[in-house]
Write a protein that holds these residues in place. Structure first.
Motif, PDB file in Angstrom:
ATOM      1  N   THR A  40      55.633-129.873  -7.585  1.00 14.70           N
ATOM      2  CA  THR A  40      56.646-130.336  -8.524  1.00 14.70           C
ATOM      3  C   THR A  40      56.113-131.423  -9.441  1.00 14.70           C
ATOM      4  OG1 THR A  40      57.444-131.996  -6.953  1.00 14.70           O
ATOM      5  CG2 THR A  40      58.538-129.833  -6.908  1.00 14.70           C
ATOM      6  N   LEU A  45      61.209-131.088 -10.059  1.00 16.32           N
ATOM      7  CA  LEU A  45      61.283-129.701 -10.514  1.00 16.32           C
ATOM      8  C   LEU A  45      59.917-129.037 -10.386  1.00 16.32           C
ATOM      9  CD1 LEU A  45      63.326-130.209 -13.813  1.00 16.32           C
ATOM     10  CD2 LEU A  45      64.194-129.477 -11.583  1.00 16.32           C
ATOM     11  N   TRP A  46      59.911-127.733 -10.137  1.00 19.77           N
ATOM     12  CA  TRP A  46      58.683-126.929 -10.152  1.00 19.77           C
ATOM     13  C   TRP A  46      57.919-127.269 -11.415  1.00 19.77           C
ATOM     14  CZ3 TRP A  46      55.643-123.634  -7.493  1.00 19.77           C
ATOM     15  CH2 TRP A  46      54.894-122.663  -8.180  1.00 19.77           C
ATOM     16  N   HIS A  47      56.654-127.548 -11.292  1.00 18.83           N
ATOM     17  CA  HIS A  47      55.817-127.964 -12.415  1.00 18.83           C
ATOM     18  C   HIS A  47      55.445-126.761 -13.276  1.00 18.83           C
ATOM     19  CE1 HIS A  47      52.601-129.885 -14.657  1.00 18.83           C
ATOM     20  NE2 HIS A  47      52.917-131.035 -14.087  1.00 18.83           N
ATOM     21  N   GLY A  48      55.524-126.909 -14.590  1.00 18.67           N
ATOM     22  CA  GLY A  48      55.130-125.829 -15.500  1.00 18.67           C
ATOM     23  C   GLY A  48      53.677-125.432 -15.323  1.00 18.67           C
ATOM     24  N   SER A  51      53.379-122.926 -12.644  1.00 15.83           N
ATOM     25  CA  SER A  51      53.677-121.570 -13.130  1.00 15.83           C
ATOM     26  C   SER A  51      52.424-120.929 -13.706  1.00 15.83           C
ATOM     27  CB  SER A  51      54.770-121.596 -14.210  1.00 15.83           C
ATOM     28  OG  SER A  51      56.023-121.879 -13.654  1.00 15.83           O
ATOM     29  N   HIS A  82      58.523-120.901 -20.268  1.00 10.67           N
ATOM     30  CA  HIS A  82      59.319-121.379 -19.142  1.00 10.67           C
ATOM     31  C   HIS A  82      60.798-121.215 -19.492  1.00 10.67           C
ATOM     32  CE1 HIS A  82      55.547-122.915 -17.667  1.00 10.67           C
ATOM     33  NE2 HIS A  82      55.379-123.537 -18.822  1.00 10.67           N
ATOM     34  N   PRO A  85      64.411-123.982 -14.450  1.00  8.58           N
ATOM     35  CA  PRO A  85      63.735-124.792 -13.433  1.00  8.58           C
ATOM     36  C   PRO A  85      63.982-124.259 -12.017  1.00  8.58           C
ATOM     37  CG  PRO A  85      65.803-125.819 -14.017  1.00  8.58           C
ATOM     38  CD  PRO A  85      65.663-124.588 -14.897  1.00  8.58           C
ATOM     39  N   ARG A  87      64.086-126.061  -7.958  1.00 10.87           N
ATOM     40  CA  ARG A  87      64.066-127.321  -7.215  1.00 10.87           C
ATOM     41  C   ARG A  87      63.673-127.145  -5.753  1.00 10.87           C
ATOM     42  NH1 ARG A  87      66.479-131.236 -10.234  1.00 10.87           N
ATOM     43  NH2 ARG A  87      67.855-130.547 -11.883  1.00 10.87           N
ATOM     44  N   ASP A 113      62.807-117.091  -9.024  1.00 13.18           N
ATOM     45  CA  ASP A 113      63.146-117.897  -7.858  1.00 13.18           C
ATOM     46  C   ASP A 113      63.616-116.984  -6.731  1.00 13.18           C
ATOM     47  OD1 ASP A 113      65.839-117.243  -8.407  1.00 13.18           O
ATOM     48  OD2 ASP A 113      66.327-119.247  -9.161  1.00 13.18           O
ATOM     49  N   LEU A 119      62.118-117.453 -14.014  1.00  9.80           N
ATOM     50  CA  LEU A 119      61.725-118.820 -14.310  1.00  9.80           C
ATOM     51  C   LEU A 119      60.694-118.891 -15.425  1.00  9.80           C
ATOM     52  CD1 LEU A 119      61.232-120.108 -10.647  1.00  9.80           C
ATOM     53  CD2 LEU A 119      63.300-120.241 -12.071  1.00  9.80           C
ATOM     54  N   CYS A 120      59.829-117.879 -15.501  1.00  8.43           N
ATOM     55  CA  CYS A 120      58.718-117.922 -16.443  1.00  8.43           C
ATOM     56  C   CYS A 120      58.244-116.496 -16.734  1.00  8.43           C
ATOM     57  CB  CYS A 120      57.569-118.734 -15.837  1.00  8.43           C
ATOM     58  SG  CYS A 120      56.083-118.871 -16.863  1.00  8.43           S
TER      59      CYS A 120
END
Length: 135
Positions: A40, A45-48, A51, A82, A85, A87, A113, A119-120
């Motif tokens: 994160t 939040l999940w880091h870009g 991804s 993106h 998000p 979590r 998710d 998400l991406c």
């Protein structure tokens, strides 16, 4: 390379540090996931960038499978959009070949998710170095 070869490539690398679990590996498709926890940005939040790591890892592994035994592959281009998000839980990825040519391959990677929300969306192009054949 196929799924049974995965363990010998993963040891000590970024994929292992980020918790990549690989479920399917062929030249045409690779599927896997990474946990949100530990990957994160400072706000939880999940880091870009995570991804991009997941997308490039899945596409690059499929590319190595496409290069064949004794071949290699490496990423030359990545584009990621993106959408939402995450979590908690897992981020699931599926890389699907768009085109596998003689020296380049391109894969579309969809990350979702645990509820299937996208998400991406990423596109990864890899250089393919196939082994030379003796005459």
């Amino acid at each position: 390379m196929d799924l049974s070869d995965w363990d010998r490539f993963a040891a000590g690398g970024l994929d292992e540090k980020m918790g990549l679990e690989l479920f399917e590996l062929t030249p045409e498709r690779a599927r896997g996931r990474m946990p949100v926890q530990g990957n994160t940005q400072p706000f939880g939040l999940w880091h870009g960038g995570a991804s991009c790591v997941l997308a490039e890892s899945l596409a690059s592994l499929a590319a190595v499978a496409a290069a064949g035994e004794g071949g290699t592959a490496y990423g030359v281009d990545i584009n990621a959009t993106h959408h939402a998000p995450a979590r908690s839980g897992w981020v699931n990825g599926e890389a699907t070949a768009i085109r596998i040519g003689g020296s380049l391959g391109t894969w579309e990677v969809i990350l979702t998710d645990d509820h299937g929300q996208r998400l991406c969306t990423a596109r990864v192009t890899c250089a393919l170095r196939r082994p030379r054949r003796s005459a």
